[in-house]
Write a protein that holds these residues in place. Structure first.
Motif, PDB file in Angstrom:
ATOM      1  N   ILE A  70       0.958  -1.329  -0.037  1.00  0.00           N
ATOM      2  CA  ILE A  70       0.118  -0.036  -0.046  1.00  0.00           C
ATOM      3  C   ILE A  70       0.774   1.226  -0.069  1.00  0.00           C
ATOM      4  O   ILE A  70       0.740   2.201  -0.565  1.00  0.00           O
ATOM      5  N   GLY A  71       2.071   1.260   0.661  1.00  0.00           N
ATOM      6  CA  GLY A  71       2.860   2.401   0.613  1.00  0.00           C
ATOM      7  C   GLY A  71       3.576   2.417  -0.532  1.00  0.00           C
ATOM      8  O   GLY A  71       3.569   3.630  -1.005  1.00  0.00           O
ATOM      9  N   LEU A  72       3.855   1.516  -1.230  1.00  0.00           N
ATOM     10  CA  LEU A  72       4.613   1.503  -2.506  1.00  0.00           C
ATOM     11  C   LEU A  72       3.367   2.162  -3.690  1.00  0.00           C
ATOM     12  O   LEU A  72       3.589   2.915  -4.253  1.00  0.00           O
ATOM     13  N   ALA A  73       2.204   1.787  -3.450  1.00  0.00           N
ATOM     14  CA  ALA A  73       0.896   2.019  -4.187  1.00  0.00           C
ATOM     15  C   ALA A  73       0.872   3.569  -4.066  1.00  0.00           C
ATOM     16  O   ALA A  73       0.644   4.606  -5.103  1.00  0.00           O
ATOM     17  N   ALA A  74       0.803   3.979  -2.922  1.00  0.00           N
ATOM     18  CA  ALA A  74       0.796   5.357  -2.748  1.00  0.00           C
ATOM     19  C   ALA A  74       1.816   6.278  -3.128  1.00  0.00           C
ATOM     20  O   ALA A  74       1.699   7.469  -4.027  1.00  0.00           O
ATOM     21  N   LEU A  75       2.938   5.774  -3.149  1.00  0.00           N
ATOM     22  CA  LEU A  75       4.036   6.693  -3.763  1.00  0.00           C
ATOM     23  C   LEU A  75       4.085   6.584  -5.146  1.00  0.00           C
ATOM     24  O   LEU A  75       4.182   7.672  -5.828  1.00  0.00           O
ATOM     25  N   GLY A  76       3.587   5.456  -5.709  1.00  0.00           N
ATOM     26  CA  GLY A  76       3.344   5.592  -7.306  1.00  0.00           C
ATOM     27  C   GLY A  76       2.219   6.259  -7.855  1.00  0.00           C
ATOM     28  O   GLY A  76       2.326   7.087  -8.765  1.00  0.00           O
ATOM     29  N   VAL A  77       1.263   6.383  -6.963  1.00  0.00           N
ATOM     30  CA  VAL A  77      -0.057   7.427  -7.263  1.00  0.00           C
ATOM     31  C   VAL A  77       0.350   8.641  -7.445  1.00  0.00           C
ATOM     32  O   VAL A  77       0.252   9.606  -8.063  1.00  0.00           O
ATOM     33  N   ALA A  78       1.079   9.017  -6.200  1.00  0.00           N
ATOM     34  CA  ALA A  78       1.487  10.506  -5.938  1.00  0.00           C
ATOM     35  C   ALA A  78       2.547  10.977  -6.947  1.00  0.00           C
ATOM     36  O   ALA A  78       2.463  12.161  -7.676  1.00  0.00           O
ATOM     37  N   ALA A  79       3.443   9.941  -7.364  1.00  0.00           N
ATOM     38  CA  ALA A  79       4.511  10.423  -8.371  1.00  0.00           C
ATOM     39  C   ALA A  79       3.695  10.554  -9.701  1.00  0.00           C
ATOM     40  O   ALA A  79       4.352  11.281 -10.381  1.00  0.00           O
ATOM     41  N   LEU A  80       3.103   9.583 -10.101  1.00  0.00           N
ATOM     42  CA  LEU A  80       2.317   9.598 -11.320  1.00  0.00           C
ATOM     43  C   LEU A  80       1.652  10.690 -11.541  1.00  0.00           C
ATOM     44  O   LEU A  80       1.338  11.456 -12.560  1.00  0.00           O
ATOM     45  N   ASP A  81       0.821  11.300 -10.534  1.00  0.00           N
ATOM     46  CA  ASP A  81      -0.219  12.280 -10.448  1.00  0.00           C
ATOM     47  C   ASP A  81       0.700  13.688 -10.720  1.00  0.00           C
ATOM     48  O   ASP A  81       0.202  14.472 -11.287  1.00  0.00           O
ATOM     49  N   ARG A  82       1.852  13.766 -10.055  1.00  0.00           N
ATOM     50  CA  ARG A  82       2.583  14.853 -10.167  1.00  0.00           C
ATOM     51  C   ARG A  82       3.170  14.868 -11.531  1.00  0.00           C
ATOM     52  O   ARG A  82       3.363  15.834 -11.864  1.00  0.00           O
ATOM     53  N   THR A  83       3.712  13.813 -11.992  1.00  0.00           N
ATOM     54  CA  THR A  83       4.334  13.892 -13.432  1.00  0.00           C
ATOM     55  C   THR A  83       3.401  14.235 -14.467  1.00  0.00           C
ATOM     56  O   THR A  83       3.339  14.929 -15.350  1.00  0.00           O
ATOM     57  N   LEU A  84       2.257  13.676 -14.252  1.00  0.00           N
ATOM     58  CA  LEU A  84       1.133  13.975 -15.209  1.00  0.00           C
ATOM     59  C   LEU A  84       0.411  15.617 -15.218  1.00  0.00           C
ATOM     60  O   LEU A  84       0.084  16.182 -16.061  1.00  0.00           O
ATOM     61  N   ALA A  85       0.445  15.956 -13.691  1.00  0.00           N
ATOM     62  CA  ALA A  85       0.116  17.400 -13.625  1.00  0.00           C
ATOM     63  C   ALA A  85       1.109  18.508 -14.103  1.00  0.00           C
ATOM     64  O   ALA A  85       0.553  19.511 -14.697  1.00  0.00           O
ATOM     65  N   THR A  86       2.452  18.008 -14.267  1.00  0.00           N
ATOM     66  CA  THR A  86       3.305  19.162 -14.711  1.00  0.00           C
ATOM     67  C   THR A  86       3.308  18.951 -16.268  1.00  0.00           C
ATOM     68  O   THR A  86       3.719  19.936 -16.924  1.00  0.00           O
ATOM     69  N   ARG A  87       2.691  17.958 -16.949  1.00  0.00           N
ATOM     70  CA  ARG A  87       2.444  17.984 -18.570  1.00  0.00           C
ATOM     71  C   ARG A  87       1.447  18.842 -18.916  1.00  0.00           C
ATOM     72  O   ARG A  87       1.195  18.952 -20.130  1.00  0.00           O
ATOM     73  N   ARG A  88       0.562  19.007 -18.074  1.00  0.00           N
ATOM     74  CA  ARG A  88      -0.729  19.891 -18.534  1.00  0.00           C
ATOM     75  C   ARG A  88      -0.626  21.289 -18.303  1.00  0.00           C
ATOM     76  O   ARG A  88      -0.135  21.939 -17.968  1.00  0.00           O
TER      77      ARG A  88
END
Length: 88
Positions: A70-88
């Motif tokens: 769950i901790g790794l999933a939370a890190l992955g979701v947060a990292a992917l969200d930030r990565t996609l947010a910077t592209r928008r």
């Protein structure tokens, strides 16, 4: 790996991805499909980490393994969200 193992990995990945997404505060701008993919990857990596730490096979529910996943999933979701947010 048999088909039942693949199906169970997908189901566990869905659960792990959703729980990881719930842990991350705020609104995430990634879709459910990406959440599931992050959950599956986190479940696989978390199982490997738990096995390396020697906590993968315990009596009863493997709470430590679940927390790692769950901790790794939370890190992955947060990292992917930030990565996609910077592209928008």
């Amino acid at each position: 790996m048999e088909i039942s193992g693949i199906i169970s990995a997908i189901v566990i990945g869905i659960v792990i991805g959703v729980l990881g997404r719930l842990v991350v505060p705020g609104r995430q701008r990634i879709g459910i499909l990406l959440t599931i993919v992050v959950g599956i990857v986190a479940a696989l990596i978390g199982s490997a980490v738990a096995a390396a730490l020697g906590v993968a096979d315990t009596r009863g529910v493997d709470w430590i393994e679940w927390l790692i996943q769950i901790g790794l999933a939370a890190l992955g979701v947060a990292a992917l969200d930030r990565t996609l947010a910077t592209r928008r």
